[in-house]
Design an enzyme around this catalytic site. Structure first.
Site, PDB file in Angstrom:
ATOM      1  N   ASN A  46       7.226  16.412  23.215  1.00  0.00           N
ATOM      2  CA  ASN A  46       6.450  16.572  21.989  1.00  0.00           C
ATOM      3  C   ASN A  46       7.177  17.599  21.144  1.00  0.00           C
ATOM      4  OD1 ASN A  46       4.306  14.893  22.794  1.00  0.00           O
ATOM      5  ND2 ASN A  46       3.325  16.570  23.912  1.00  0.00           N
ATOM      6  N   CYS A  57      11.571  31.305  27.223  1.00  0.00           N
ATOM      7  CA  CYS A  57      12.898  31.932  27.138  1.00  0.00           C
ATOM      8  C   CYS A  57      13.317  32.533  28.484  1.00  0.00           C
ATOM      9  CB  CYS A  57      12.908  33.006  26.050  1.00  0.00           C
ATOM     10  SG  CYS A  57      13.273  32.370  24.388  1.00  0.00           S
ATOM     11  N   GLN A  63       8.703  17.449  28.893  1.00  0.00           N
ATOM     12  CA  GLN A  63       7.814  17.494  30.043  1.00  0.00           C
ATOM     13  C   GLN A  63       8.032  16.280  30.947  1.00  0.00           C
ATOM     14  OE1 GLN A  63       3.647  18.617  29.607  1.00  0.00           O
ATOM     15  NE2 GLN A  63       3.950  18.951  27.417  1.00  0.00           N
ATOM     16  N   ARG A 106       0.189   4.254  -2.627  1.00  0.00           N
ATOM     17  CA  ARG A 106      -1.098   4.849  -2.996  1.00  0.00           C
ATOM     18  C   ARG A 106      -0.956   6.367  -3.061  1.00  0.00           C
ATOM     19  NH1 ARG A 106      -4.931   5.811   1.886  1.00  0.00           N
ATOM     20  NH2 ARG A 106      -3.398   6.184   3.497  1.00  0.00           N
ATOM     21  N   HIS A 110      10.470  26.475  21.345  1.00  0.00           N
ATOM     22  CA  HIS A 110      11.590  26.487  22.285  1.00  0.00           C
ATOM     23  C   HIS A 110      11.879  25.041  22.709  1.00  0.00           C
ATOM     24  CE1 HIS A 110      14.048  28.893  25.221  1.00  0.00           C
ATOM     25  NE2 HIS A 110      14.225  27.655  25.642  1.00  0.00           N
ATOM     26  N   HIS A 147      16.547  29.629  22.164  1.00  0.00           N
ATOM     27  CA  HIS A 147      15.225  29.398  21.576  1.00  0.00           C
ATOM     28  C   HIS A 147      15.290  28.706  20.212  1.00  0.00           C
ATOM     29  CE1 HIS A 147      10.939  30.438  20.986  1.00  0.00           C
ATOM     30  NE2 HIS A 147      11.248  30.755  19.747  1.00  0.00           N
ATOM     31  N   CYS A 200       8.326  34.458  23.776  1.00  0.00           N
ATOM     32  CA  CYS A 200       8.312  33.051  24.163  1.00  0.00           C
ATOM     33  C   CYS A 200       8.263  32.928  25.682  1.00  0.00           C
ATOM     34  CB  CYS A 200       9.566  32.374  23.618  1.00  0.00           C
ATOM     35  SG  CYS A 200       9.846  30.746  24.345  1.00  0.00           S
ATOM     36  N   SER A 250       3.141  23.518  21.281  1.00  0.00           N
ATOM     37  CA  SER A 250       2.689  24.876  21.026  1.00  0.00           C
ATOM     38  C   SER A 250       3.832  25.882  21.042  1.00  0.00           C
ATOM     39  CB  SER A 250       1.628  25.280  22.047  1.00  0.00           C
ATOM     40  OG  SER A 250       2.018  24.891  23.345  1.00  0.00           O
ATOM     41  N   ARG A 302       0.805  -1.209   0.000  1.00  0.00           N
ATOM     42  CA  ARG A 302       0.000   0.000   0.000  1.00  0.00           C
ATOM     43  C   ARG A 302       0.845   1.270   0.000  1.00  0.00           C
ATOM     44  NH1 ARG A 302      -4.089   2.417   4.454  1.00  0.00           N
ATOM     45  NH2 ARG A 302      -5.885   2.719   3.114  1.00  0.00           N
ATOM     46  N   HIS A 329      12.076  21.956  24.529  1.00  0.00           N
ATOM     47  CA  HIS A 329      11.648  21.585  25.880  1.00  0.00           C
ATOM     48  C   HIS A 329      10.931  20.250  25.889  1.00  0.00           C
ATOM     49  CE1 HIS A 329       7.795  23.030  24.317  1.00  0.00           C
ATOM     50  NE2 HIS A 329       7.194  22.447  25.335  1.00  0.00           N
ATOM     51  N   HIS A 336      14.182   1.930  28.165  1.00  0.00           N
ATOM     52  CA  HIS A 336      14.158   2.195  26.721  1.00  0.00           C
ATOM     53  C   HIS A 336      13.441   3.506  26.441  1.00  0.00           C
ATOM     54  CE1 HIS A 336      10.528  -0.195  27.620  1.00  0.00           C
ATOM     55  NE2 HIS A 336       9.959   0.359  26.573  1.00  0.00           N
TER      56      HIS A 336
HETATM   57  O1  LIG Z   1      -8.056   4.636   3.177  1.00  0.00           O
HETATM   58  P1  LIG Z   1      -7.886   6.125   3.242  1.00  0.00           P
HETATM   59  O2  LIG Z   1      -9.150   6.848   3.551  1.00  0.00           O
HETATM   60  O3  LIG Z   1      -7.153   6.707   2.068  1.00  0.00           O
HETATM   61  O4  LIG Z   1      -6.897   6.353   4.490  1.00  0.00           O
HETATM   62  C1  LIG Z   1      -7.281   6.778   5.772  1.00  0.00           C
HETATM   63  O5  LIG Z   1      -7.969   5.780   6.498  1.00  0.00           O
HETATM   64  C2  LIG Z   1      -7.248   4.571   6.785  1.00  0.00           C
HETATM   65  C3  LIG Z   1      -8.116   3.691   7.642  1.00  0.00           C
HETATM   66  O6  LIG Z   1      -8.519   4.315   8.836  1.00  0.00           O
HETATM   67  C4  LIG Z   1      -5.897   4.863   7.456  1.00  0.00           C
HETATM   68  O7  LIG Z   1      -5.135   3.680   7.499  1.00  0.00           O
HETATM   69  C5  LIG Z   1      -5.110   5.934   6.706  1.00  0.00           C
HETATM   70  O8  LIG Z   1      -3.957   6.284   7.440  1.00  0.00           O
HETATM   71  C6  LIG Z   1      -5.992   7.167   6.489  1.00  0.00           C
HETATM   72  O9  LIG Z   1      -5.288   8.156   5.754  1.00  0.00           O
HETATM   73  O1  LIG Z   2       1.147  20.222  27.686  1.00  0.00           O
HETATM   74  P1  LIG Z   2       1.097  20.745  26.283  1.00  0.00           P
HETATM   75  O2  LIG Z   2       2.415  20.629  25.574  1.00  0.00           O
HETATM   76  O3  LIG Z   2       0.513  22.117  26.167  1.00  0.00           O
HETATM   77  O4  LIG Z   2       0.072  19.776  25.536  1.00  0.00           O
HETATM   78  C1  LIG Z   2       0.399  18.748  24.656  1.00  0.00           C
HETATM   79  O5  LIG Z   2       0.971  17.619  25.323  1.00  0.00           O
HETATM   80  C2  LIG Z   2       0.131  16.957  26.270  1.00  0.00           C
HETATM   81  C3  LIG Z   2       0.854  15.745  26.801  1.00  0.00           C
HETATM   82  O6  LIG Z   2       1.267  14.863  25.776  1.00  0.00           O
HETATM   83  C4  LIG Z   2      -1.225  16.574  25.654  1.00  0.00           C
HETATM   84  O7  LIG Z   2      -2.083  16.135  26.683  1.00  0.00           O
HETATM   85  C5  LIG Z   2      -1.876  17.756  24.939  1.00  0.00           C
HETATM   86  O8  LIG Z   2      -3.037  17.323  24.263  1.00  0.00           O
HETATM   87  C6  LIG Z   2      -0.885  18.360  23.950  1.00  0.00           C
HETATM   88  O9  LIG Z   2      -1.439  19.467  23.299  1.00  0.00           O
END
Ligand SMILES: O=P(O)(O)O[C@H]1O[C@H](CO)[C@@H](O)[C@H](O)[C@H]1O
Ligand SMILES: O=P(O)(O)O[C@H]1O[C@H](CO)[C@@H](O)[C@H](O)[C@H]1O
Lengths: 350, 350
Positions: A155, A55, A170, A31, A166, A115, A52, A163, A28, A168, A298
Site C-alpha cells: 500500500n 527505520c 506486506q 464532469r 518508509h 526512509h 519512523c 501510515s 462522463r 515497505h 501477474h
Molecule cells: O455521481 P456523483 O455523486 O458525482 O459521484 C459519486 O457517486 C458515483 C456513484 O456511486 C461514483 O461513480 C463516483 O465515483 C462518486 O464520486
Molecule cells: O497494515 P496496515 O498498513 O497498517 O493497514 C493497511 O493495510 C491493510 C492491508 O491492506 C488494511 O487491512 C488496513 O485497513 C490498512 O490501513
C-alpha cells in the site's frame, strides 16, 4: 440510430479473471468535480527519520528494536490480522452462521534502509533484492504445512491507508485461499481445462498483436492496462511465459521484473509529478501442495487517482452496491501512460 | 491448544448473499493508527445556499434552473454514467474483449429543499415522502422496456465521494443487472429453489431468536449488523415479510421503512456525534419482467468510519487483492449501535 462508439458511449466490459462485468462511461470524463480533494505532500524526507518505526536501529511500538539493517529487512507485523496459533474448534453447520478459525502470519518488508526512497526512485539492482526476498518469503512461508496462500502486496501513499512513507510492503500468509484469489483461480482453471493453455498467456499474445493497451514490454514481462481495468490508471504486469509462481523465476526474470516495476512506477510518478499512490500485489499459485498448471504469475497495480494529484475516483454507492464503474477508457489511460517517460521527473528536472 | 474464541481469534465468516468469505481479526482492533485522518466539518449549513446546484431555484452547471420545489425533487443527472440512446452494435465474440453497449438513465433525488438537513434530521413523514418517490421512480423507470434494473442509493459525506451536502440520493437505472446484484440474485434463487423460502426471511427469523446482532425492530422491518458484515458499522434493513420490491409496499410499510431509516441514521450520527458518512442503497427485484419469487427487499448501509470521526477503515491492498477484512467483530458493533439513542445528539444537547 447512431452506431456504437466505445470512445463515447456507455458500455460494459467483461473481466474474464473474475467473471464479472464493469461499467465504462467515457462520456462522463469531463464532469466538474466539487468534492473532496486529497492532500499532496511534496516535502523531501530525510534518509533516516528518528520517529519512523521502520527505520534501521529504531524502536517499534511493541518495544522491539530494528537491527541496523541495510537493504531489505523483513519482520513479523506487530499488529497482524492473523495469528499462528492452532486452536481447538468444533465445526458447526449452519446456513447463516458459517465461521472458521484462520491461521496465518503477517510480515512487513522494508524495501530499503533509506526512509526517503520509493520503488521508482530505487536502483533496479536494489528492487531486484526486494524481488529476491519476495521469492524467498513465498517459498519459506509456503512450505509451512498450514500456509496455503501467500499474499504479497504494497500500500503506497496516505490515500491508500499507508501510515508510514518508509518504503515497505506486506505479506499476509494464511491457511485459506482468499475469496478474490479463489475466484481468479476458478476462471484460470476453467480456461486451462477447456483450452489446454494459460488464459493470461493467450490474452497477452492478443494484446501484443493489438498493441493498444500495452504500456511497456521487456524480454520477460509485459505491462498493460487490462481491457477490463476498473481503476483509472490500473495496470497489470504479466510474465510472457506461463510462470506459476515466484519460485520458478530465474535470476534474469527477477531482474526483468524489478526493471518493469521501476518503469511502471516511474511512469506513475511522472503522470501528475507526485509520488503516485497505489495498492499493488502479486497473484500467483497457492501453496496448498496441489498442482496448479493453470496459474499464471501477474502483478496488479490499483491506483486511486483520477484526474490530478488531488482528485481520486471514489468507489462508493453504485460501485459498492451494484458494479464497478469507470469514466476514462482503458485505451485512453494506456495511451497516456505509454507516452510518459521512464526517467523519473525528479531526475529530469535536475 | 487453546479453544477457539470468536471474540479474540482471527477467523473467516461466510456471506451467503454473495457466496464469499471475509476475514475477521478481532485481536487487531487496538492497533495504533498513524495514518491519514479525515476532516470533519461541524459547521451549521444554511437552509438555502445560493451556490448549491441542488437548492430550490438555483441554476445548475448545465444552465438549467431548478424549480422552486418544496420536499422531494427529482431530475435527470447532468453528468450521468449512462445514456438513453439506443445504438447500433454488432456483437463480436471474443474470449478477452467482450463488450456491450449499456443504456440507462441517471437521476438525482433531492430529499428536501432544506440544504441543512440530512435524513436523520428530517421528520419521519418527510422521509416517507422520499420513500414514496423511490417507489414511484422504481415503478416508472422499471416499466420502460429497456430498463431491467433500478439501483437506488445515497452517498453521504465527503469521504464517500459526495460532492454536495444538500440531502440527496441517486438512481441509476439500466438495461443489465449489475454484477453484484446478479450475484446476490443467484444466491437468493439457489436458496429459494432448494428450500422454497426466502433466504433473508429465514435469516432474519434466526437473528431475532439469537438477538445479538439486531439493533432495531419495528412492525415491518429489522435493522441488524449482518453476521458477515464487512464495514465496521455496516447494517442492513430487511423487511420481515418477503417483499420483492418497493411496488409491493403498503402505506404503513413505507412509513415503517422511513421510521427505520431515521432511527438507523440517527444512531449513526450519535456514534461519533458527527454527520455520519455512508453509502446506502436498496437491493430488490430486477425490473426485467421475469418472476422473482426469490427476491427479498433489503437496504445496505456501508459506512467507512472505524474508531472515530477521523479514522476510517481502508479497504486497500489485501482487501483489493485477496479478501475483505474487518477488525471489530459484527457483534461488538451491534452492541454499540444498539446501545445508542434514537434521539439525535443535536436535539439531546438542546
Ligand atoms: O455521481 P456523483 O455523486 O458525482 O459521484 C459519486 O457517486 C458515483 C456513484 O456511486 C461514483 O461513480 C463516483 O465515483 C462518486 O464520486
Ligand atoms: O497494515 P496496515 O498498513 O497498517 O493497514 C493497511 O493495510 C491493510 C492491508 O491492506 C488494511 O487491512 C488496513 O485497513 C490498512 O490501513
Amino acid at each position: 440510430k447512431s452506431s456504437f462508439n466505445q470512445k463515447s458511449h456507455p458500455h460494459r466490459r467483461y473481466n474474464p479473471l473474475l467473471d464479472e462485468w464493469i461499467l465504462v462511461s467515457p462520456q462522463r470524463a469531463n464532469r466538474p468535480w466539487q468534492g473532496q480533494t486529497e492532500k499532496t505532500l511534496q516535502e523531501q524526507l530525510p534518509a533516516h527519520d528518528p520517529n519512523c518505526y521502520l527505520c534501521s536501529g529504531n524502536v517499534r511500538v511493541n518495544g522491539e528494536r530494528n537491527p541496523d539493517y541495510k537493504g531489505v529487512y523483513v519482520f513479523d507485523n506487530d499488529f497482524g490480522s492473523l495469528m499462528k496459533d492452532d486452536v481447538e474448534f468444533s465445526e458447526e453447520t449452519s446456513d447463516f452462521f458459517l465461521l472458521k478459525p484462520e491461521r496465518g502470519i503477517n510480515r512487513v518488508i522494508c524495501f530499503s534502509e533509506n526512509h526517503s526512497l520509493t520503488l521508482p526512485e530505487m536502483e533496479v539492482g536494489d528492487i531486484k533484492k526486494v524481488v529476491d526476498v519476495w521469492q524467498k518469503q513465498y517459498e519459506e512461508l509456503g512450505n509451512l504445512d498450514y500456509i496455503n496462500h501467500v499474499q504479497i502486496f504494497e500500500n503506497k501513499g496516505q490515500v491508500m491507508g499507508c501510515s508510514n512513507p518508509h518504503p515497505h510492503g506486506q505479506i499476509w500468509a494464511q491457511s485459506s485461499i482468499p475469496s478474490i484469489v479463489s475466484k481468479a483461480q476458478e476462471n484460470l482453471k476453467k480456461y486451462f481445462d477447456k483450452n489446454g493453455t494459460s488464459l493470461l498467456e493467450d490474452y497477452v499474445k492478443k494484446e501484443l498483436e493489438i498493441n493498444e493497451r500495452i504500456i511497456l514490454e521487456n524480454e520477460d514481462f509485459v505491462a498493460l492496462v487490462p481491457f477490463w481495468a476498473v481503476w483509472p490508471y490500473e495496470t497489470m504486469i504479466v510474465s510472457k511465459r506461463k510462470i506459476e509462481d515466484l519460485i520458478e523465476f530465474s535470476e534474469e526474470e527477477k531482474h526483468s521484473l524489478a526493471s518493469m516495476i521501476k518503469d511502471v512506477t516511474t511512469k506513475y510518478d511522472n503522470l501528475f509529478e507526485i509520488s503516485f499512490p497505489y495498492s499493488a500485489g502479486i497473484h500467483q499459485s497457492p501453496t496448498d501442495g496441489k498442482l496448479h498448471p493453470d496459474w499464471h504469475f501477474h502483478m496488479h497495480f490499483y491506483p486511486p487517482l483520477l484526474r490530478s494529484a488531488e482528485v481520486k475516483k471514489f468507489m462508493v454507492g453504485y460501485e459498492m452496491l451494484a458494479e464497478a464503474q469507470r469514466d476514462i477508457t482503458p485505451e485512453q489511460s494506456a495511451a497516456i501512460l505509454k507516452s510518459l517517460s521512464v526517467t523519473h521527473y525528479k531526475i529530469q528536472s535536475k
